[in-house]
Design a protein around this motif. Structure first.
Motif, mmCIF file in Angstrom:
data_model
loop_
_atom_site.group_PDB
_atom_site.id
_atom_site.type_symbol
_atom_site.label_atom_id
_atom_site.label_comp_id
_atom_site.label_asym_id
_atom_site.label_seq_id
_atom_site.Cartn_x
_atom_site.Cartn_y
_atom_site.Cartn_z
ATOM 1 N N THR A 134 9.725 -40.633 -3.504
ATOM 2 C CA THR A 134 8.761 -39.573 -3.782
ATOM 3 C C THR A 134 9.429 -38.229 -3.534
ATOM 4 O OG1 THR A 134 6.557 -38.715 -3.248
ATOM 5 C CG2 THR A 134 7.853 -39.540 -1.421
ATOM 6 N N GLY A 135 8.804 -37.161 -4.013
ATOM 7 C CA GLY A 135 9.391 -35.838 -3.815
ATOM 8 C C GLY A 135 8.475 -34.730 -4.281
ATOM 9 N N LEU A 136 8.974 -33.505 -4.164
ATOM 10 C CA LEU A 136 8.257 -32.315 -4.627
ATOM 11 C C LEU A 136 9.076 -31.681 -5.741
ATOM 12 C CD1 LEU A 136 7.519 -30.755 -1.125
ATOM 13 C CD2 LEU A 136 5.958 -32.105 -2.504
ATOM 14 N N LYS A 137 8.398 -31.156 -6.736
ATOM 15 C CA LYS A 137 9.125 -30.545 -7.850
ATOM 16 C C LYS A 137 8.312 -29.408 -8.446
ATOM 17 C CE LYS A 137 11.624 -31.588 -12.123
ATOM 18 N NZ LYS A 137 12.040 -32.642 -13.085
ATOM 19 N N GLN A 138 9.021 -28.291 -8.696
ATOM 20 C CA GLN A 138 8.380 -27.174 -9.388
ATOM 21 C C GLN A 138 8.640 -27.347 -10.882
ATOM 22 O OE1 GLN A 138 9.986 -23.028 -9.388
ATOM 23 N NE2 GLN A 138 8.063 -22.531 -8.359
ATOM 24 N N LEU A 139 7.581 -27.405 -11.654
ATOM 25 C CA LEU A 139 7.683 -27.645 -13.088
ATOM 26 C C LEU A 139 7.657 -26.333 -13.856
ATOM 27 C CD1 LEU A 139 5.057 -30.553 -13.278
ATOM 28 C CD2 LEU A 139 7.522 -30.736 -12.875
ATOM 29 N N GLY A 140 8.399 -26.308 -14.953
ATOM 30 C CA GLY A 140 8.333 -25.155 -15.832
ATOM 31 C C GLY A 140 7.010 -25.103 -16.564
ATOM 32 N N ARG A 141 6.733 -24.003 -17.214
ATOM 33 C CA ARG A 141 5.437 -23.836 -17.888
ATOM 34 C C ARG A 141 5.213 -24.892 -18.966
ATOM 35 N NH1 ARG A 141 7.201 -18.725 -16.667
ATOM 36 N NH2 ARG A 141 5.729 -17.424 -15.480
ATOM 37 N N GLN A 142 6.276 -25.193 -19.718
ATOM 38 C CA GLN A 142 6.117 -26.164 -20.808
ATOM 39 C C GLN A 142 5.816 -27.560 -20.255
ATOM 40 O OE1 GLN A 142 9.374 -26.215 -23.572
ATOM 41 N NE2 GLN A 142 8.537 -27.877 -24.797
ATOM 42 N N GLN A 143 6.557 -27.973 -19.223
ATOM 43 C CA GLN A 143 6.328 -29.287 -18.635
ATOM 44 C C GLN A 143 4.980 -29.339 -17.916
ATOM 45 O OE1 GLN A 143 9.377 -30.580 -15.914
ATOM 46 N NE2 GLN A 143 8.707 -32.715 -15.949
ATOM 47 N N SER A 144 4.591 -28.247 -17.260
ATOM 48 C CA SER A 144 3.293 -28.190 -16.594
ATOM 49 C C SER A 144 2.158 -28.369 -17.607
ATOM 50 C CB SER A 144 3.124 -26.854 -15.870
ATOM 51 O OG SER A 144 4.073 -26.705 -14.843
ATOM 52 N N ALA A 145 2.281 -27.650 -18.731
ATOM 53 C CA ALA A 145 1.252 -27.735 -19.759
ATOM 54 C C ALA A 145 1.190 -29.136 -20.351
ATOM 55 C CB ALA A 145 1.523 -26.710 -20.856
ATOM 56 N N SER A 146 2.373 -29.756 -20.533
ATOM 57 C CA SER A 146 2.421 -31.094 -21.114
ATOM 58 C C SER A 146 1.791 -32.137 -20.190
ATOM 59 C CB SER A 146 3.874 -31.473 -21.402
ATOM 60 O OG SER A 146 3.968 -32.803 -21.851
ATOM 61 N N LEU A 147 2.061 -32.021 -18.881
ATOM 62 C CA LEU A 147 1.561 -33.016 -17.940
ATOM 63 C C LEU A 147 0.098 -32.802 -17.578
ATOM 64 C CD1 LEU A 147 4.474 -33.550 -15.369
ATOM 65 C CD2 LEU A 147 3.420 -35.293 -16.809
ATOM 66 N N PHE A 148 -0.231 -31.561 -17.256
ATOM 67 C CA PHE A 148 -1.538 -31.300 -16.649
ATOM 68 C C PHE A 148 -2.515 -30.529 -17.531
ATOM 69 C CE2 PHE A 148 1.453 -31.617 -13.045
ATOM 70 C CZ PHE A 148 0.919 -32.736 -12.434
ATOM 71 N N GLY A 149 -2.069 -30.139 -18.745
ATOM 72 C CA GLY A 149 -2.988 -29.461 -19.643
ATOM 73 C C GLY A 149 -3.474 -28.135 -19.093
ATOM 74 N N ILE A 150 -2.534 -27.214 -18.858
ATOM 75 C CA ILE A 150 -2.898 -25.918 -18.306
ATOM 76 C C ILE A 150 -3.989 -25.280 -19.153
ATOM 77 C CG2 ILE A 150 -2.062 -23.618 -17.696
ATOM 78 C CD1 ILE A 150 -0.969 -25.891 -16.004
ATOM 79 N N GLY A 151 -4.980 -24.746 -18.498
ATOM 80 C CA GLY A 151 -6.070 -24.087 -19.210
ATOM 81 C C GLY A 151 -7.232 -25.008 -19.492
ATOM 82 N N THR A 152 -7.139 -26.283 -19.059
ATOM 83 C CA THR A 152 -8.242 -27.227 -19.256
ATOM 84 C C THR A 152 -8.871 -27.547 -17.912
ATOM 85 O OG1 THR A 152 -7.018 -29.272 -18.897
ATOM 86 C CG2 THR A 152 -6.828 -28.267 -21.073
ATOM 87 N N GLU A 153 -9.971 -28.274 -17.931
ATOM 88 C CA GLU A 153 -10.653 -28.625 -16.692
ATOM 89 C C GLU A 153 -9.900 -29.700 -15.916
ATOM 90 O OE1 GLU A 153 -14.564 -29.800 -17.657
ATOM 91 O OE2 GLU A 153 -15.214 -27.800 -18.312
ATOM 92 N N ASP A 154 -8.896 -30.340 -16.536
ATOM 93 C CA ASP A 154 -8.187 -31.442 -15.901
ATOM 94 C C ASP A 154 -6.932 -31.001 -15.164
ATOM 95 O OD1 ASP A 154 -10.042 -33.224 -16.882
ATOM 96 O OD2 ASP A 154 -8.940 -33.510 -18.752
#
Length: 364
Positions: A18-38
């Motif tokens: 396991t670990g911690l990672k800072q994601l770039g904007r593109q990867q963040s949006a792809s994984l977590f759907g930035i701007g959505t309720e999820d």
């Protein structure tokens, strides 16, 4: 409990990396759907579970855990454990941009230094590694304010951003000790060609003076600051931190009353400090008895200033605000009591060495 301890406990619980990672904007949006309720919901991607910790302008810092080989029931248990981990980590207050990643790197750095691994390379699972491949200047800030409250990561980071126009990283190391990494461009203002009239050491010294003055103006108390030449942190950071820590220790011994310490000004002090204590005491006995001179504050200040002024009588007298003849009288007195004429190179070298041995041995 810090972030690294929590991460280790999670790894023990799940039995998976396991670990911690800072994601770039593109990867963040792809994984977590930035701007959505999820945005705050965990997701499974490429065989790992990802749980977001916080979002900073579209860049998410997340906890990840490998899921390969786990049954659906085990995945549910891991999901539950990771979300509890995220809640516990958020409760520690690590909400400033980069603080979680900084404390992760801090835990690794301290572990390497405790084992004297000064040449260790930063591993791939460090979230900040991608930002540590270019030349950066390391500063070490250490506070002597034992009874004052801990300076917060957020407040110190805000101050650093106001001073360094370029990107800066802050790594809390031990209590009241911080590592600061600034882009090398701060020396040249972003120009490719450095000022021909100033070398890098002078520019580092000036930058340190300005930074220390800013910190002293914001917080009450004593702060020591050391700086080292630029380094590529991914490979040379542990060695630089070891050098900076040693520089501050030596500065406190040999540069009493000064709060900015430069490693290239403490080369002889570093050599003397490396001599075992029993050997130092033996050397002092072999050189002769200089106690009467070195225990006299006025004589000690005279010698320190004389050597600082490169054994120049006129400049030393000016620095001490005394008449030239007064200085000559003191130098003659030193010769009478020790047999050493510090106006000659050989005797000056012996007296300088004796002063350093006396200071570090007296401290023990």
């Amino acid at each position: 409990m810090d972030s690294e301890t929590l991460r280790q406990k999670l790894e023990q619980l799940t039995g998976k990396r396991t670990g911690l990672k800072q994601l770039g904007r593109q990867q963040s949006a792809s994984l977590f759907g930035i701007g959505t309720e999820d945005t705050d919901q965990p997701v499974i991607s490429e065989g790992s579970l990802w749980v977001p910790l916080y979002d900073n302008d579209g860049r998410i810092t997340a906890v990840w855990v490998e899921l390969d080989g786990l049954s659906s029931r085990e995945v549910q248990l891991v999901n539950y454990a990771v979300q509890n981990f995220a809640v516990a980590l958020k409760a520690t207050g690590f909400r400033e941009e980069g603080e979680v990643e900084a404390r992760q790197l801090s835990s690794w750095l301290n572990a390497q230094l405790e084992q004297e691994k000064d040449d260790a390379e930063i591993p791939d699972d460090m979230a900040l590694k991608s930002r540590l491949f270019s030349d950066m200047i390391p500063f070490l800030l250490s506070s002597e304010n034992v009874h004052s409250p801990q300076v917060s990561y957020r407040s110190l980071m805000k101050l650093l951003r106001s001073y360094f126009e370029n990107e800066v990283l802050l790594i809390p190391l031990q209590e009241k000790e911080w590592l600061i990494l600034a882009r090398k461009e701060l020396l040249t203002g972003g120009d490719d060609k450095e000022d021909e009239e100033e070398n890098e050491d002078d520019l580092l010294a000036q930058t340190s003076m300005g930074l220390h003055e800013l910190i002293a103006s914001e917080w009450v108390g004593i702060f020591h600051l050391a700086v080292a030449p630029a380094v590529v942190p991914v490979k040379g950071l542990t060695g630089s931190v070891a050098l900076l820590r040693e520089t501050i220790i030596l500065g406190r011994i040999f540069q009493v009353g000064e709060y900015i310490h430069l490693p290239w000004e403490l080369r002889m002090e570093r050599l003397v400090n490396s001599i075992p204590d029993t050997r130092r005491r033996k050397l002092l006995g072999q050189i002769g008895d200089y106690t009467s001179v070195l225990s006299d504050k006025e004589m000690l200040l005279t010698l320190e200033t004389f050597f600082e002024m490169d054994c120049n009588v006129s400049e030393t007298a000016k620095k001490l605000y005394i008449h030239r003849n007064t200085l000559l009288y003191r130098l003659d007195k030193i010769k009478q009591e020790t047999g050493a004429d510090v106006r000659s190179f050989g005797d000056a070298a012996i007296v300088k060495l004796t002063m350093l041995l006396y200071k570090v041995t007296k401290r023990k």
